[in-house]
Scaffold this motif. Structure first.
Motif, PDB file in Angstrom:
ATOM      1  N   ILE A  13      29.199   7.348  45.888  1.00  0.00           N
ATOM      2  CA  ILE A  13      28.765   8.818  46.190  1.00  0.00           C
ATOM      3  C   ILE A  13      27.804   8.785  47.293  1.00  0.00           C
ATOM      4  O   ILE A  13      28.025   9.573  48.193  1.00  0.00           O
ATOM      5  CB  ILE A  13      27.948   9.303  44.705  1.00  0.00           C
ATOM      6  N   PHE A  32      21.186  13.450  43.259  1.00  0.00           N
ATOM      7  CA  PHE A  32      22.368  14.725  42.780  1.00  0.00           C
ATOM      8  C   PHE A  32      22.421  15.030  41.476  1.00  0.00           C
ATOM      9  O   PHE A  32      21.873  14.488  40.583  1.00  0.00           O
ATOM     10  CB  PHE A  32      23.772  14.098  43.282  1.00  0.00           C
ATOM     11  N   ASP A  34      23.860  15.544  37.948  1.00  0.00           N
ATOM     12  CA  ASP A  34      24.950  14.991  36.816  1.00  0.00           C
ATOM     13  C   ASP A  34      25.892  15.793  36.583  1.00  0.00           C
ATOM     14  O   ASP A  34      25.923  16.755  36.568  1.00  0.00           O
ATOM     15  CB  ASP A  34      23.895  14.901  35.584  1.00  0.00           C
ATOM     16  N   VAL A  99      25.963   3.308  33.690  1.00  0.00           N
ATOM     17  CA  VAL A  99      26.313   2.925  35.099  1.00  0.00           C
ATOM     18  C   VAL A  99      25.303   1.942  35.784  1.00  0.00           C
ATOM     19  O   VAL A  99      23.960   2.009  35.393  1.00  0.00           O
ATOM     20  CB  VAL A  99      26.129   4.139  36.009  1.00  0.00           C
ATOM     21  N   HIS A 105      16.874  10.093  35.142  1.00  0.00           N
ATOM     22  CA  HIS A 105      17.386  11.298  34.911  1.00  0.00           C
ATOM     23  C   HIS A 105      16.356  12.020  34.967  1.00  0.00           C
ATOM     24  O   HIS A 105      15.207  11.930  34.203  1.00  0.00           O
ATOM     25  CB  HIS A 105      18.126  11.284  33.486  1.00  0.00           C
TER      26      HIS A 105
HETATM   27  P1  AMP Z   1      23.409   6.213  31.983  1.00  0.00           P
HETATM   28  O1  AMP Z   1      23.787   6.403  30.775  1.00  0.00           O
HETATM   29  O2  AMP Z   1      21.851   6.308  31.861  1.00  0.00           O
HETATM   30  O3  AMP Z   1      23.827   4.868  32.634  1.00  0.00           O
HETATM   31  O4  AMP Z   1      23.803   7.593  32.726  1.00  0.00           O
HETATM   32  C1  AMP Z   1      25.031   7.561  33.502  1.00  0.00           C
HETATM   33  C2  AMP Z   1      24.873   9.135  33.980  1.00  0.00           C
HETATM   34  O5  AMP Z   1      25.793   9.226  35.279  1.00  0.00           O
HETATM   35  C3  AMP Z   1      25.503  10.020  33.091  1.00  0.00           C
HETATM   36  O6  AMP Z   1      24.715  11.197  32.725  1.00  0.00           O
HETATM   37  C4  AMP Z   1      26.836  10.580  33.742  1.00  0.00           C
HETATM   38  O7  AMP Z   1      27.113  11.597  33.269  1.00  0.00           O
HETATM   39  C5  AMP Z   1      26.416  10.333  35.037  1.00  0.00           C
HETATM   40  N1  AMP Z   1      27.330  10.250  35.981  1.00  0.00           N
HETATM   41  C6  AMP Z   1      28.447   9.236  36.078  1.00  0.00           C
HETATM   42  N2  AMP Z   1      29.307   9.531  37.022  1.00  0.00           N
HETATM   43  C7  AMP Z   1      28.924  10.438  37.788  1.00  0.00           C
HETATM   44  C8  AMP Z   1      29.463  11.264  39.149  1.00  0.00           C
HETATM   45  N3  AMP Z   1      30.426  10.832  39.588  1.00  0.00           N
HETATM   46  N4  AMP Z   1      28.561  11.970  39.417  1.00  0.00           N
HETATM   47  C9  AMP Z   1      27.815  12.716  38.527  1.00  0.00           C
HETATM   48  N5  AMP Z   1      27.149  11.960  37.617  1.00  0.00           N
HETATM   49  C10 AMP Z   1      27.659  11.005  37.080  1.00  0.00           C
END
Ligand code: AMP
Length: 144
Positions: A13, A32, A34, A99, A105
């Protein structure tokens, strides 16, 4: 990112290889929306450097994230018309990290949003707390 590992979705991204709804960027920080928001305005704030866990983030980048978080949160809240918010930061799979690239967040909160926030706490023993605090403080004093 270790040698040979694919870049994270967040690195892609930041590089512009994957589209995102960017709200902020400076030398060390990228923010950015979520893609699966818990609430209107749910925003992710990430270091540009791909590091998996918070404790591995170099101090300068950690400071840059710390400085940006409150500013971004204020702008998000003013934009979506919320007063309160949570900042959530997960490290490791047991803690719910999906991720593997440090991210904070920002989750705007509204009365009755149904998200909840209480975790199951337990009563602490004062002696155990004192012993634990002394051990952690000693580690930090040793330069941990
Ligand atoms: P975590 O569980 O703390 O690792 O949160 C990962 C966050 O990344 C989740 O809230 C997903 O919705 C968000 N996420 C994953 N891929 C993307 C993306 N391409 N664009 C925006 N948010 C994303």
């Amino acid at each position: 990112m270790s040698a040979g590992e694919a870049p994270s979705i967040f690195t892609r991204i930041i590089l512009g290889e994957v589209p995102s709804h960017r709200v902020f960027e400076n030398a060390h920080v990228f923010a950015f929306l979520d893609i699966n928001p818990l609430a209107l305005g749910h925003t992710l704030v990430v270091p540009k450097r791909e590091v998996e866990r918070l404790e591995a983030l170099p101090e300068e980048e950690a400071a840059a994230i710390g400085a940006a978080l409150g500013r971004i949160a204020r702008a998000v809240l003013e934009t979506v018309g919320a007063q309160d918010y949570n900042v959530l930061q997960n490290n490791g799979p047991t803690a719910g990290q999906v991720v593997r690239h440090v991210h904070f967040h920002i989750i705007p909160r509204r009365a009755g949003d149904g998200l909840g926030y209480r975790w199951n706490t337990k009563q602490a023993d004062a002696g155990e707390l004192a012993e634990l605090a002394a051990k952690i403080a000693a580690r930090l004093a040793e330069g941990a």
